[in-house]
Motif scaffolding. Structure first.
Motif, PDB file in Angstrom:
ATOM      1  N   TRP A  58       0.942  -1.273   0.049  1.00  0.00           N
ATOM      2  CA  TRP A  58      -0.061   0.055  -0.045  1.00  0.00           C
ATOM      3  C   TRP A  58       0.712   1.393   0.112  1.00  0.00           C
ATOM      4  O   TRP A  58       0.258   2.393  -0.044  1.00  0.00           O
ATOM      5  CB  TRP A  58      -0.813   0.192   1.219  1.00  0.00           C
ATOM      6  CG  TRP A  58      -1.919  -1.275   1.265  1.00  0.00           C
ATOM      7  CD1 TRP A  58      -2.159  -1.944   0.403  1.00  0.00           C
ATOM      8  CD2 TRP A  58      -2.360  -1.604   2.458  1.00  0.00           C
ATOM      9  NE1 TRP A  58      -2.836  -3.038   0.793  1.00  0.00           N
ATOM     10  CE2 TRP A  58      -3.143  -2.721   1.865  1.00  0.00           C
ATOM     11  CE3 TRP A  58      -2.337  -1.239   3.870  1.00  0.00           C
ATOM     12  CZ2 TRP A  58      -3.843  -3.733   3.166  1.00  0.00           C
ATOM     13  CZ3 TRP A  58      -2.981  -2.238   4.691  1.00  0.00           C
ATOM     14  CH2 TRP A  58      -3.486  -3.259   4.554  1.00  0.00           C
ATOM     15  N   THR A  60     -13.755   8.599   5.424  1.00  0.00           N
ATOM     16  CA  THR A  60     -12.894   7.561   4.675  1.00  0.00           C
ATOM     17  C   THR A  60     -11.702   8.183   4.112  1.00  0.00           C
ATOM     18  O   THR A  60     -11.596   9.681   4.070  1.00  0.00           O
ATOM     19  CB  THR A  60     -13.738   7.256   3.438  1.00  0.00           C
ATOM     20  OG1 THR A  60     -14.176   8.395   2.659  1.00  0.00           O
ATOM     21  CG2 THR A  60     -15.323   6.262   3.893  1.00  0.00           C
ATOM     22  N   ASN A  61     -10.616   7.441   4.166  1.00  0.00           N
ATOM     23  CA  ASN A  61      -9.283   7.788   3.672  1.00  0.00           C
ATOM     24  C   ASN A  61      -8.924   9.127   4.309  1.00  0.00           C
ATOM     25  O   ASN A  61      -8.877   9.388   5.538  1.00  0.00           O
ATOM     26  CB  ASN A  61      -9.413   7.871   2.113  1.00  0.00           C
ATOM     27  CG  ASN A  61      -9.855   6.511   1.570  1.00  0.00           C
ATOM     28  OD1 ASN A  61      -9.459   5.430   2.024  1.00  0.00           O
ATOM     29  ND2 ASN A  61     -10.477   6.620   0.398  1.00  0.00           N
ATOM     30  N   SER A  84      -3.471   1.112  -3.294  1.00  0.00           N
ATOM     31  CA  SER A  84      -3.627   2.176  -2.061  1.00  0.00           C
ATOM     32  C   SER A  84      -4.546   1.383  -1.303  1.00  0.00           C
ATOM     33  O   SER A  84      -5.623   0.516  -1.515  1.00  0.00           O
ATOM     34  CB  SER A  84      -4.315   3.406  -2.443  1.00  0.00           C
ATOM     35  OG  SER A  84      -3.257   3.887  -3.303  1.00  0.00           O
ATOM     36  N   TRP A  85      -4.380   1.591   0.152  1.00  0.00           N
ATOM     37  CA  TRP A  85      -5.277   1.202   1.006  1.00  0.00           C
ATOM     38  C   TRP A  85      -6.657   1.955   1.070  1.00  0.00           C
ATOM     39  O   TRP A  85      -6.700   3.054   0.538  1.00  0.00           O
ATOM     40  CB  TRP A  85      -4.709   1.114   2.482  1.00  0.00           C
ATOM     41  CG  TRP A  85      -4.433   2.469   3.267  1.00  0.00           C
ATOM     42  CD1 TRP A  85      -4.467   3.548   2.801  1.00  0.00           C
ATOM     43  CD2 TRP A  85      -3.917   2.437   4.622  1.00  0.00           C
ATOM     44  NE1 TRP A  85      -4.273   4.543   3.771  1.00  0.00           N
ATOM     45  CE2 TRP A  85      -3.759   3.841   4.904  1.00  0.00           C
ATOM     46  CE3 TRP A  85      -3.695   1.494   5.735  1.00  0.00           C
ATOM     47  CZ2 TRP A  85      -3.448   4.218   6.152  1.00  0.00           C
ATOM     48  CZ3 TRP A  85      -3.275   2.091   6.732  1.00  0.00           C
ATOM     49  CH2 TRP A  85      -3.082   3.239   7.041  1.00  0.00           C
ATOM     50  N   ASN A  86      -7.717   1.461   2.006  1.00  0.00           N
ATOM     51  CA  ASN A  86      -8.855   2.283   2.434  1.00  0.00           C
ATOM     52  C   ASN A  86      -9.162   2.383   3.649  1.00  0.00           C
ATOM     53  O   ASN A  86      -8.716   1.419   4.638  1.00  0.00           O
ATOM     54  CB  ASN A  86     -10.069   1.208   1.822  1.00  0.00           C
ATOM     55  CG  ASN A  86      -9.968   0.827   0.195  1.00  0.00           C
ATOM     56  OD1 ASN A  86     -10.369   1.800  -0.537  1.00  0.00           O
ATOM     57  ND2 ASN A  86      -9.587  -0.189  -0.048  1.00  0.00           N
ATOM     58  N   GLU A 128     -13.107  -7.154   3.541  1.00  0.00           N
ATOM     59  CA  GLU A 128     -13.357  -5.909   3.971  1.00  0.00           C
ATOM     60  C   GLU A 128     -14.081  -6.034   5.585  1.00  0.00           C
ATOM     61  O   GLU A 128     -14.357  -7.385   5.735  1.00  0.00           O
ATOM     62  CB  GLU A 128     -14.415  -5.095   3.329  1.00  0.00           C
ATOM     63  CG  GLU A 128     -13.702  -4.756   1.862  1.00  0.00           C
ATOM     64  CD  GLU A 128     -14.895  -3.763   1.149  1.00  0.00           C
ATOM     65  OE1 GLU A 128     -15.932  -3.438   1.593  1.00  0.00           O
ATOM     66  OE2 GLU A 128     -14.645  -3.394  -0.079  1.00  0.00           O
ATOM     67  N   GLY A 146      -6.916  -3.324   2.254  1.00  0.00           N
ATOM     68  CA  GLY A 146      -6.691  -3.141   0.735  1.00  0.00           C
ATOM     69  C   GLY A 146      -6.161  -4.622   0.400  1.00  0.00           C
ATOM     70  O   GLY A 146      -6.289  -5.714   1.107  1.00  0.00           O
ATOM     71  N   THR A 200      -7.913  -9.232  -0.435  1.00  0.00           N
ATOM     72  CA  THR A 200      -8.347  -8.177   0.318  1.00  0.00           C
ATOM     73  C   THR A 200      -8.253  -8.726   1.861  1.00  0.00           C
ATOM     74  O   THR A 200      -8.845  -9.498   2.110  1.00  0.00           O
ATOM     75  CB  THR A 200      -9.719  -7.507  -0.074  1.00  0.00           C
ATOM     76  OG1 THR A 200      -9.720  -7.001  -1.491  1.00  0.00           O
ATOM     77  CG2 THR A 200     -10.006  -6.315   0.925  1.00  0.00           C
TER      78      THR A 200
END
Length: 403
Positions: free
Chosen positions: A280, A301-302, A291-293, A380, A317, A323
């Protein structure tokens, strides 16, 4: 995803009371208004019981038996895999008198480098006791011990990074203050290249394993390179027996062992950090893939989550093409809960950062406590699991000791 404790078969056993030993203690458990799933429950008991896993907590109406473990701390640890909402039930603690198949809980293995905890042979995490050095060609002031790396997903993916490209001073799961004042001087325990402070492992003081947890306790030292130790930190890490995801708690106690106050100054980051996978990290030209979340309890978020407050933060991610990630919960009794967080806009690290809301201090002899629950997931994060953990932390199962 179906949640299943690895001891489901054991928990389904019906006990014949006429053949069992007399109860050692009796309890009532109240679930409250919510359903409980995979809930670790620490019960303080006054009775002196031998340490070990040869106990069961038995539902007095149905006979369902839950494996129970008496810790060396004197606490009783049970693991409630399922309990309906608005339920009050009576339980008896009994000692096993019949020979039964050995139940394998989380297991500890040690090496010269550190300590690994695994479930059913699958590694969960590694705690670094020996000094780890940065990649060849980088200065030795980046050396570090007293961090958790690797942290694994249930499928075995490595979710953390140590000595990452671009931020060599970050170390997977680690705890350090950044902008502090001690004896009138700035001490940065996080940015080792500033050469004012660092953190290191000192001693592994206790390990314990049984049916419901494997745990370790360690001592770390937060050091001013000019004046010596400022904080002695004790970690207690408890890994619980779940196979579908990993669950563990990290308890930290930082005691000021010096004769001077440590001031943690108003700043934009510092505290209990999480450095994510090298896949990531866009600065890592060799390993970067995606890229990570970031998601938080408040719906941010982010990079939009930066300097918001969060009861939990999920980071996930793709790693090795699948994932996975880790969702970290602060305990409600943490200082300034829910704490502010720092989420870096481009690099995969975030940190619970209470100094975002202003300066505080740790006086000589005082102890700064903080606790975190880690939910490590394949895919997730599961909303239902997050809800269950939140319920357990905010409104734990109520225990009433009857005798």
């Amino acid at each position: 995803m179906m949640l299943k404790n690895i001891f489901t078969v054991t928990l389904a056993v019906t006990v014949m009371f006429a053949c069992s030993s007399p109860p050692l203690m009796r309890f009532t458990l109240e679930s409250g208004d919510v359903e409980r799933k995979n809930s670790p429950l620490l019960i303080s008991i006054d009775k002196e019981l031998s340490v070990g896993s040869n106990y069961e907590l038995i539902h007095e109406e149905s006979g369902q038996a839950y494996p129970a473990q008496v810790l060396e701390s004197g606490q009783l640890l049970v693991f409630i895999d399922s309990m309906a909402a608005r339920t009050t039930a009576s339980y008896a603690l009994r000692q096993n008198t019949e020979e039964k198949a050995t139940i394998q809980g989380p297991a500890i293995s040690s090496s010269e480098e550190g300590l690994e905890i695994a479930i059913d042979g699958n590694p969960v995490l590694f705690y670094q006791t020996a000094t780890a050095f940065p990649p060849e060609g980088l200065p030795d002031y980046y050396k570090r011990s007293g961090m958790i790396h690797p942290l694994y997903s249930p499928d075995g993916q490595v979710l953390t990074d140590a000595f990452p490209a671009g931020h060599t001073h970050q170390h997977a799961i680690f705890n350090a203050w950044v902008n502090t004042r001690f004896k009138g001087e700035k001490v940065d325990f996080w940015n080792q290249h500033q050469e004012t402070g660092t953190v290191k492992h000192v001693d592994l003081v206790h390990t314990e394993e049984g049916v419901n947890t494997a745990l370790f306790e360690s001592i770390l030292s937060h050091i001013s390179l000019r004046d010596g130790e400022v904080l002695e930190e004790k970690w207690r890490v408890m890994v619980y027996p779940i196979a579908d995801y990993y669950l563990f708690d990290l308890y930290s106690e930082q005691t000021n062992t010096s004769n001077d106050t440590l001031f943690v100054l108003d700043y934009h980051y510092g505290g209990m950090g999480f450095r994510g996978s090298r896949e990531w990290n866009e600065v890592d030209s060799v390993h970067f893939t995606n890229s990570w979340n970031i998601m938080t309890s408040e719906g941010f978020t982010n990079e939009n989550a930066n300097h918001t407050h969060a009861a939990w933060v999920a980071a996930f991610g793709e790693v090795d093409g699948k994932t996975a990630g880790s969702t970290i919960f602060g305990f409600p009794d943490n200082f300034r809960y829910p704490q502010a967080i720092r989420v870096h806009p481009t690099m995969p690290y975030w940190v619970y950062a209470p100094m975002v809301d202003g300066e505080f201090y740790i006086a000589p002899g005082e102890t700064f406590k903080s606790s975190f629950r880690y939910y490590v997931h394949q895919g997730e994060p599961d909303e239902k699991v997050i809800e269950n953990i939140t319920n357990d932390l905010m409104n734990p199962i109520r225990v009433n000791v009857l005798d």
